[in-house]
Scaffold this motif. Structure first.
Motif, PDB file in Angstrom:
ATOM      1  N   ARG A 266      10.141  51.433  39.016  1.00 19.13           N
ATOM      2  CA  ARG A 266      11.506  50.990  39.366  1.00 19.13           C
ATOM      3  C   ARG A 266      12.538  51.251  38.272  1.00 19.13           C
ATOM      4  NH1 ARG A 266      13.278  48.149  43.188  1.00 19.13           N
ATOM      5  NH2 ARG A 266      14.338  46.562  41.962  1.00 19.13           N
TER       6      ARG A 266
ATOM      7  N   GLU B 106      14.587  41.406  35.724  1.00 12.23           N
ATOM      8  CA  GLU B 106      13.439  41.938  36.463  1.00 12.23           C
ATOM      9  C   GLU B 106      12.354  42.432  35.519  1.00 12.23           C
ATOM     10  OE1 GLU B 106      12.291  45.641  39.366  1.00 12.23           O
ATOM     11  OE2 GLU B 106      14.256  44.747  39.644  1.00 12.23           O
TER      12      GLU B 106
ATOM     13  N   LYS C  71      20.619  42.265  35.528  1.00  9.78           N
ATOM     14  CA  LYS C  71      19.641  42.240  36.619  1.00  9.78           C
ATOM     15  C   LYS C  71      18.369  43.001  36.220  1.00  9.78           C
ATOM     16  CE  LYS C  71      19.529  44.537  40.826  1.00  9.78           C
ATOM     17  NZ  LYS C  71      20.141  45.097  42.005  1.00  9.78           N
ATOM     18  N   GLU C  72      18.536  44.156  35.575  1.00  8.34           N
ATOM     19  CA  GLU C  72      17.375  44.938  35.129  1.00  8.34           C
ATOM     20  C   GLU C  72      16.599  44.216  34.039  1.00  8.34           C
ATOM     21  OE1 GLU C  72      18.495  49.591  35.763  1.00  8.34           O
ATOM     22  OE2 GLU C  72      19.488  48.538  34.120  1.00  8.34           O
TER      23      GLU C  72
ATOM     24  N   THR D 196      17.288  49.731  41.707  1.00  7.09           N
ATOM     25  CA  THR D 196      17.699  49.656  40.313  1.00  7.09           C
ATOM     26  C   THR D 196      18.632  50.833  40.033  1.00  7.09           C
ATOM     27  OG1 THR D 196      15.852  51.002  39.553  1.00  7.09           O
ATOM     28  CG2 THR D 196      15.501  48.612  39.662  1.00  7.09           C
TER      29      THR D 196
END
Length: 194
Positions: free
Chosen positions: A55, A15, A11-12, A188
């Motif tokens: 983030r 993003e 996911k990180e 995050t």
């Protein structure tokens, strides 16, 4: 068997890749005002990079901005990798990573009404510090590669970094409520800590 926790989750990575890609697109000719063939432009490029830094924290933003964005942009700008250490790694990577150190103060949610004022002041301070570091990185490059004096290189680099930083600051202030909501709904690994 013990499950290892990776440095970057999928996911990180996604993003960060989206934010870096957006920054690269915003750095293309139709989205910025170029000052000269030797470099320097005014635009929105740093907005997604600021978001990445806020983030994901210092180390991940150094990788995402300093390495991935820096190398990609250095190759696309066609100036060559010789400028990478000063104009990309320091001016973008290190500056955004230092700005990410303000993340906790920017996203802090206190019990009192003054927290939003402190959040915005922290955001403003981080953007100003990032601007100063970026000017210094580009100025070092100007001194080394173009043999400018310190004063001339700082003056030239302020002429485009200053307006870009002001534009980015205004956009970040407008986006701030959305950033808080994004951070609340989709934290995050870095922002979960606060």
């Amino acid at each position: 068997m013990e499950k290892r926790k990776s440095f970057l989750s999928v996911k990180e990575m996604v993003e960060m890749a989206l934010l870096v890609a957006l920054a690269v697109v915003l750095d293309l000719d139709g989205f910025k005002i170029s000052l000269s063939a030797d470099g320097g432009s005014i635009g929105f490029t740093m907005v997604p990079l600021f978001i990445l830094g806020y983030r994901h924290g210092f180390f991940k933003s150094l990788i995402g901005v300093g390495v991935i964005y820096g190398l990609t942009t250095a190759l696309l700008d066609e100036h060559g990798l010789v400028y990478y250490p000063f104009d990309y790694l320091i001016a973008y990577g290190v500056s955004i990573s230092v700005g990410s150190l303000f993340s906790k103060a920017i996203f802090y949610k206190g019990e009192y009404g003054v927290d939003k004022v402190l959040n915005i002041l922290s955001l403003v301070l981080s953007v100003i510090i990032v601007g100063i570091i970026r000017v210094l990185g580009h100025s070092l490059s100007s001194m080394v590669f173009y043999e400018y004096t310190f004063e001339a290189s700082v003056a030239y680099n302020i002429s485009y970094v200053g307006p870009s930083i002001i534009i980015c600051l205004l956009v970040l202030i407008v986006l701030y409520p959305t950033l808080r909501l994004l951070n609340k709904k989709f934290p995050t690994n870095f922002t979960k800590k606060f």
